[in-house]
Design an enzyme around this catalytic site. Structure first.
Site: not given
Ligand code: EPZ
Length: 434
Positions: A22-23, A120, A125, A308, A400
């Site tokens: 995803k990233n 968030c 952030r 993560d 997500r």
């Protein structure tokens, strides 16, 4: 709002294939703004954040389409023109990585209006380092009603040292530099594989970048870039999550399609904790074995232990023998999952940026709530190991970043089902997500 219902206690056995990162797909999709040529991306995961990115780009005037069925992981993007170089709050508030369009929009059109992402669940952030870098390249920025308004006649190469390592900050400023006039030297850059993957794509598009995978990137600006096709790297965080799922359930689970080199920090710590792993060319297999020993980790920028994976590792450590101290150095509020794990029976004490986990603590199914993407993954792992049934609410967080999570876990023996109304992919005015 959808929920996941998981009955724990069943070892996961079989093979689960990892999707694209995803990233990496996020910045690679934003890179389409840098050229009027066609970008063809393969192995793009079919997850909400990337659907959001496609909507964001379409709103700017970019042509995008993704295949369906088996071809849904192939995305075609073409920004022939960009009549509307703007990223609206309604979309940015659901996905903060939308700020990745700032650099490319400035480089290609000389203007951009991008909503500030706001904070968030895991932290404030800020994007100050993105903005400082763009100003260094000659952009004029101002803040208006929650938006960053940016203009630049022609970006000019310069020398910029990031105050601290930032993944999307490196990606954002790099994408501006590739079309800037002259040479740009960026120092203290992020080394993440996702940054390297973006550099590989940019090079295919005609960019001239030296130093991929090192803290210093040297860019020779070019007048224009052309289209390219590129296969996104495997998702190391999804891979790590599934490896931890195999271990926490005591199953023999093969996680395939990954790059073990991207997971060295996790694999080394797991083996040190006593995990029996078979590591192959593009797979890792978990093998049932004795209870793991509690082992401390400290999150760090790549190649250190990925922040993560901290939440998912914490779930595993609730079942290990003894204490494990998890120190979170990247984000200021990334222990939200700990409170929910404690409600399931875990023994966890939070002291500042350290979580002290004592195990083994039997987990019991409970009604829990996801707070952010990786916290929800941690709750799934705990639920898979818990006695009884767990109901995880707000699982739009997990959607997500993990594609069809319940189907894929069921395919390896997990007792997992989704309940609640099937919401459309992009309900109008989607609620803020972390
Ligand atoms: C990327 O976020 C990832 N997201 C995150 O993954 C990941 O947790 C993070 O990198 C760290 O590895 C994407 O790549 C889309 P940072 P990013 O800028 O780039 C501070 C997930 O679960 N900072 O590297 O936003 C910041 O507050 C997500 O997939 C500034 O102070 O993270 C943080 O403390 C969550 N000013 C630290 O740097 C800035 O301008 C690292 O943040 C930018 C960052």
């Amino acid at each position: 709002m959808d929920k996941l219902v998981i009955r724990g206690g069943v070892p996961l056995n079989g093979t689960i294939r990892v999707g694209g990162a995803k990233n990496a797909a996020l910045p690679c999709m934003a890179a389409c703004l840098l050229t009027d040529g066609e970008l063809l991306l393969d192995q793009v995961p079919d997850v909400r954040d990337l659907q959001t990115t496609r909507h964001l780009l379409e709103a700017m005037g970019v042509e995008t389409d993704a295949g369906s069925g088996r071809a849904r992981h192939r995305v075609r993007l073409q920004a022939r023109e960009i009549p509307n170089p703007e990223a609206a709050y309604e979309l940015v508030k659901t996905m903060r990585a939308s700020t990745l369009v700032l650099g490319p929009l400035l480089a290609r059109t000389g203007r951009a209006r991008v909503s500030l992402p706001g904070g968030c669940a895991i932290g404030a952030r800020p994007i100050n380092l993105h903005l400082l870098g763009l100003e260094k390249l000659g952009a004029r920025l101002r803040q208006e009603h929650g938006y960053i308004v940016a203009e630049a006649d022609r970006l000019r190469g310069n020398h910029y040292v990031f105050d601290r390592i930032t993944v999307t900050g490196t990606e954002d400023v790099l994408m501006a530099a590739v079309l800037a006039e002259g040479e740009t030297v960026l120092e203290n850059c992020a080394l993440e594989p996702e940054v390297v993957d973006l550099i590989e794509l940019l090079a295919k598009m005609g960019a001239r970048i030296e130093g991929a995978g090192t803290p210093t990137l040297r860019v020779q600006g070019v007048a224009r870039l052309h289209g390219a096709s590129h296969r996104i790297i495997p998702d190391r965080i999804e891979a790590g999550t599934f490896i931890l799922a195999g271990l926490i359930t005591g199953g023999q689970l093969t996680v395939s399609g990954l790059n073990p080199l991207h997971l060295r920090a996790l694999l080394d710590r797991l083996q040190e904790a006593g995990a029996r792993l078979r590591i192959g060319g593009d797979l890792v297999e978990t093998l049932p074995g004795p209870r793991l020993r509690g082992l401390d980790i400290t999150t760090a920028e790549y190649p250190g232990f990925a922040t993560d994976l901290q939440a998912q590792y914490m779930a595993l450590m609730t079942q290990a023998e003894g204490a494990a101290i998890l120190t979170e150095t990247i984000f200021e509020n990334r222990f939200m999952h700990a409170l929910e794990l404690v409600r399931m029976g875990a023994d966890i004490k939070i002291e500042g940026n350290r979580a002290i986990v004592r195990g083994p603590a039997p987990l019991a199914g409970a009604a829990v709530q996801a707070s952010d993407l990786r916290a929800s993954a941690s709750l799934v792992l705990a639920a898979l190991a818990a006695e009884g049934e767990t109901i995880i609410d707000r699982i739009y967080h997990i959607d997500r970043g993990y594609e069809r999570i319940e189907e894929r876990l069921r395919a390896v023996g997990g007792i997992v089902r989704r309940i609640g109304r099937l919401i459309p992919q992009r309900p109008a005015g989607a609620t803020a997500a972390s």
